[in-house]
Design a protein around this motif. Structure first.
Motif, short mmCIF file in Angstrom:
data_model
loop_
_atom_site.label_atom_id
_atom_site.label_comp_id
_atom_site.label_asym_id
_atom_site.label_seq_id
_atom_site.Cartn_x
_atom_site.Cartn_y
_atom_site.Cartn_z
N UNK A 86 0.84 -1.19 0.00
CA UNK A 86 0.00 0.00 0.00
C UNK A 86 0.88 1.24 0.00
N UNK A 87 0.30 2.35 -0.45
CA UNK A 87 0.99 3.63 -0.37
C UNK A 87 -0.04 4.72 -0.21
N UNK A 88 0.40 5.82 0.36
CA UNK A 88 -0.49 6.95 0.59
C UNK A 88 0.19 8.26 0.28
N UNK A 89 -0.60 9.21 -0.17
CA UNK A 89 -0.13 10.56 -0.45
C UNK A 89 -1.01 11.52 0.35
N UNK A 90 -0.38 12.47 1.00
CA UNK A 90 -1.10 13.41 1.85
C UNK A 90 -0.90 14.82 1.29
N UNK A 91 -2.01 15.48 0.96
CA UNK A 91 -1.93 16.76 0.26
C UNK A 91 -2.42 17.95 1.08
N UNK A 92 -3.10 17.69 2.18
CA UNK A 92 -3.61 18.78 3.02
C UNK A 92 -3.79 18.24 4.44
N UNK A 93 -3.71 19.13 5.41
CA UNK A 93 -3.89 18.77 6.80
C UNK A 93 -5.30 18.20 7.00
N UNK A 94 -5.38 17.03 7.63
CA UNK A 94 -6.67 16.36 7.82
C UNK A 94 -7.28 16.76 9.15
N UNK A 95 -8.25 17.66 9.10
CA UNK A 95 -8.99 18.07 10.29
C UNK A 95 -10.47 18.01 9.97
N UNK A 96 -11.30 17.96 11.00
CA UNK A 96 -12.74 17.82 10.79
C UNK A 96 -13.08 16.39 10.40
N UNK A 97 -14.19 16.22 9.72
CA UNK A 97 -14.61 14.89 9.26
C UNK A 97 -14.00 14.60 7.90
N UNK A 98 -13.31 13.45 7.80
CA UNK A 98 -12.69 13.03 6.55
C UNK A 98 -13.49 11.82 6.05
N UNK A 99 -13.86 11.86 4.78
CA UNK A 99 -14.65 10.79 4.17
C UNK A 99 -13.82 10.11 3.09
N UNK A 100 -13.71 8.80 3.18
CA UNK A 100 -12.96 8.00 2.21
C UNK A 100 -13.94 7.19 1.38
N UNK A 101 -13.66 7.10 0.08
CA UNK A 101 -14.53 6.35 -0.81
C UNK A 101 -13.71 5.57 -1.83
N UNK A 102 -14.14 4.33 -2.05
CA UNK A 102 -13.61 3.49 -3.12
C UNK A 102 -14.77 3.21 -4.06
#
Length: 151
Positions: A86-102
């Motif tokens: 697996x790999x991940x890329x982070x582009x912005x500070x994650x605050x509040x509610x984060x929603x992930x979708x596949x």
């Protein structure tokens, strides 16, 4: 027995308690997509006052894994599944509610059909994107799943 968001959330409590106590929750699951959300809180933050990358990874993996489990169950075959990389890329500070979708249910169907017809293991790369409440993407994860029909 069908897999539902409520059953997945109960599964998290008993089998993946770290995800459950960090606030990872399945919101929707259908034939083509799975959506999971998690809210930035004290228990899942990093020293920079944003969501810890591993919590985002748990939520992202659940979107792909839940969709894969549903498709395998619907196939009626005994199929093993495993994350190879697996790999991940982070582009912005994650605050509040984060929603992930596949949104790759059809891709999973194709891989399962090929595994069943050939009897050979298959590799499939599934993507899950995390967006904040403003619709801005904060992270992007890829999971390489391997599947194989059990004999």
């Amino acid at each position: 027995m069908t897999i539902s968001p409520r059953k997945l959330n109960t599964f998290l409590l008993f089998k993946l308690p770290a995800a459950y106590f960090c606030g990872v929750r399945t919101k929707s699951l259908n034939e083509t997509s799975c959506t999971v959300s998690v809210k930035h809180r004290w228990i899942n933050q990093n020293p920079f006052n944003s969501m810890f990358w591993a919590v985002q990874g748990m939520a992202a993996e659940l979107t792909t894994g839940a969709l894969m489990m549903t498709k395998i169950r619907n196939s009626g075959k005994h199929i093993s599944m495993l994350v190879a990389t697996n790999n991940g890329t982070f582009t912005k500070k994650a605050t509040g509610r984060i929603t992930f979708t596949c949104h790759q249910g059809d891709t999973i169907d194709d891989a399962i059909d090929k595994a069943i017809s050939t009897g050979e293991g298959q590799t499939i790369i599934l993507n899950s994107k995390g967006v904040n409440e403003d619709g801005v993407q904060v992270s992007d994860f890829n999971f390489e799943w391997t599947i194989k029909v059990k004999s």
